[in-house]
Motif scaffolding. Structure first.
Motif, PDB file in Angstrom:
ATOM      1  N   SER A 104      -6.765  17.789  44.244  1.00  0.00           N
ATOM      2  CA  SER A 104      -8.206  17.843  44.469  1.00  0.00           C
ATOM      3  C   SER A 104      -8.793  16.453  44.306  1.00  0.00           C
ATOM      4  O   SER A 104      -8.088  15.499  43.973  1.00  0.00           O
TER       5      SER A 104
ATOM      6  N   THR B 232     -12.144  17.799  48.222  1.00  0.00           N
ATOM      7  CA  THR B 232     -11.490  19.077  47.972  1.00  0.00           C
ATOM      8  C   THR B 232     -10.906  19.642  49.264  1.00  0.00           C
ATOM      9  O   THR B 232      -9.844  20.265  49.252  1.00  0.00           O
TER      10      THR B 232
ATOM     11  N   THR C 139     -11.404  18.028  39.683  1.00  0.00           N
ATOM     12  CA  THR C 139     -10.408  18.253  38.631  1.00  0.00           C
ATOM     13  C   THR C 139     -11.065  18.160  37.255  1.00  0.00           C
ATOM     14  O   THR C 139     -10.807  18.982  36.368  1.00  0.00           O
TER      15      THR C 139
ATOM     16  N   CYS D  29     -12.968  21.166  36.116  1.00  0.00           N
ATOM     17  CA  CYS D  29     -12.157  22.354  35.796  1.00  0.00           C
ATOM     18  C   CYS D  29     -11.161  22.063  34.673  1.00  0.00           C
ATOM     19  O   CYS D  29     -10.141  22.740  34.542  1.00  0.00           O
ATOM     20  N   TRP D  30     -11.456  21.074  33.848  1.00  0.00           N
ATOM     21  CA  TRP D  30     -10.516  20.638  32.825  1.00  0.00           C
ATOM     22  C   TRP D  30     -10.127  21.761  31.881  1.00  0.00           C
ATOM     23  O   TRP D  30      -8.962  21.933  31.537  1.00  0.00           O
TER      24      TRP D  30
ATOM     25  N   VAL E  91      -1.560  20.329  40.995  1.00  0.00           N
ATOM     26  CA  VAL E  91      -2.882  20.710  41.478  1.00  0.00           C
ATOM     27  C   VAL E  91      -3.500  19.521  42.204  1.00  0.00           C
ATOM     28  O   VAL E  91      -3.595  18.413  41.649  1.00  0.00           O
TER      29      VAL E  91
ATOM     30  N   LEU F  58      -7.653  24.232  33.505  1.00  0.00           N
ATOM     31  CA  LEU F  58      -6.338  23.609  33.685  1.00  0.00           C
ATOM     32  C   LEU F  58      -5.632  23.428  32.349  1.00  0.00           C
ATOM     33  O   LEU F  58      -4.416  23.644  32.237  1.00  0.00           O
TER      34      LEU F  58
ATOM     35  N   THR G 293      -1.723  16.484  38.315  1.00  0.00           N
ATOM     36  CA  THR G 293      -2.813  16.479  39.292  1.00  0.00           C
ATOM     37  C   THR G 293      -2.560  15.412  40.345  1.00  0.00           C
ATOM     38  O   THR G 293      -1.985  14.359  40.062  1.00  0.00           O
TER      39      THR G 293
END
Length: 322
Positions: A120, A147, A125, A128-129, A118, A132, A141
């Protein structure tokens, strides 16, 4: 000027105003900028970092800089606040707050189960922990400057297991499909952006905010309390207070403060004057219209109140014997 900036800055006074922002196309900064009708038509000049935006604004490469300064989850964007406090001489012209919806996006045909990496910006990141951790616990990551830069990289990659976190604007620009929507941990997530320029202080509106940096006169017990008492004594509300290292040595800190009111207000001006008188070094970062959906209504109500007060005072003065 870095490789994302557009070269050959025009010098013609009649040219289209230029605004610097984080690039490439599709950043949240651009999304926020598009909410401002008077700025949306400016020529956009894109830079690799927010510090680059601010330095270019000070150097006159652009007329206005537009950068993120605070997120409701991750807190202050330190690169912005530190650059404003220590490295450039710019004043905030306005603030804009927008909700932040983070989406997971990938090339057409890639499913959530296919994702092994992923891309970003680290702040996104972190926002959005939880998603994920639950849905992509094995995914690695990859850090990018924005972004949008991550989305652009995914669109150019041959990998079929790479996704990006970003906004729907970036997905549309780079031909990616959203495979998971609104994956941010907190739906109330918001980011505050500021427009900055050299030299100019916007006129007071009745619903304003002032930003300053206060350097301690000395590192001693009660030094912060002595600063804060000046605001409390005048019933000035502080909307933000944080300490930052001055970069001069361990334990040497300054305070970044956002307060309600405008430097044109007597009570605000008096507070700043007294702080200076008591030996504190201040850096003024601007007085500007405060953001918020209620802002126009507050400003209108303040204007009505001022006109009513002026009429009341004029009536009394009109009774003075010649």
């Amino acid at each position: 000027m870095n490789d994302l900036a557009q070269p050959n800055v025009p010098t013609d006074a009649a040219r289209t105003p230029r605004v610097g922002l984080l690039g490439p196309r599709g950043t949240f900064a651009e999304q926020a900028l598009l909410t401002q009708p008077d700025l949306a038509d400016h020529q956009r000049v894109r830079y690799a970092t927010m510090a680059d935006v601010l330095r270019a604004t000070e150097d006159g490469e652009v007329d206005l800089g537009f950068v993120a300064i605070e997120n409701s989850i991750e807190g202050t964007v330190n690169v912005t606040s530190d650059t404003l406090a220590f490295d450039v001489d710019l004043l905030i012209q306005r603030e804009i707050v927008i909700p932040i919806q983070q989406h997971l996006m990938a090339p057409p045909g890639v499913a959530l189960a296919d994702v092994a990496a992923v891309a970003s910006i680290p702040v996104a990141t972190a926002q959005c922990w939880d998603f994920l951790h639950k849905h992509l616990p094995e995914a690695v990551t990859q850090a990018f400057n924005s972004t949008a830069e991550a989305a652009e990289a995914v669109s150019r990659s041959d990998r079929r297991d790479l996704a990006a976190i970003g906004n729907e604007l970036a997905a549309s620009i780079y031909g990616l499909e959203v495979i998971a929507r609104e994956i941010e941990d907190h739906p109330e997530n918001e980011t505050r952006f500021v427009a900055v320029a050299p030299g100019v202080v916007p006129a007071p509106t009745g619903h304003d905010k002032t930003s300053i940096v206060v350097f301690q006169h000395e590192d001693a017990p009660g030094s912060l309390l002595a600063i804060l008492q000046q605001f409390a004594a005048r019933s000035i509300n502080l909307s933000n207070l944080q300490s930052r290292p001055t970069k001069k040595g361990l334990g040497d800190y300054c305070f970044l403060i956002d307060l309600e009111g405008h430097v044109a207000d007597d009570v605000v001006a008096d507070c700043l004057k007294v702080l200076r008188t008591k030996g504190h070094e201040l850096k003024f970062l601007g007085s500007y219209p405060a953001a918020g959906d209620h802002g126009p209504a507050v400003r209108e109500a303040q204007g009505d109140a001022e006109r009513a007060a002026e009429g009341w005072l004029a009536d009394i003065r009109g009774r003075i014997t010649p």
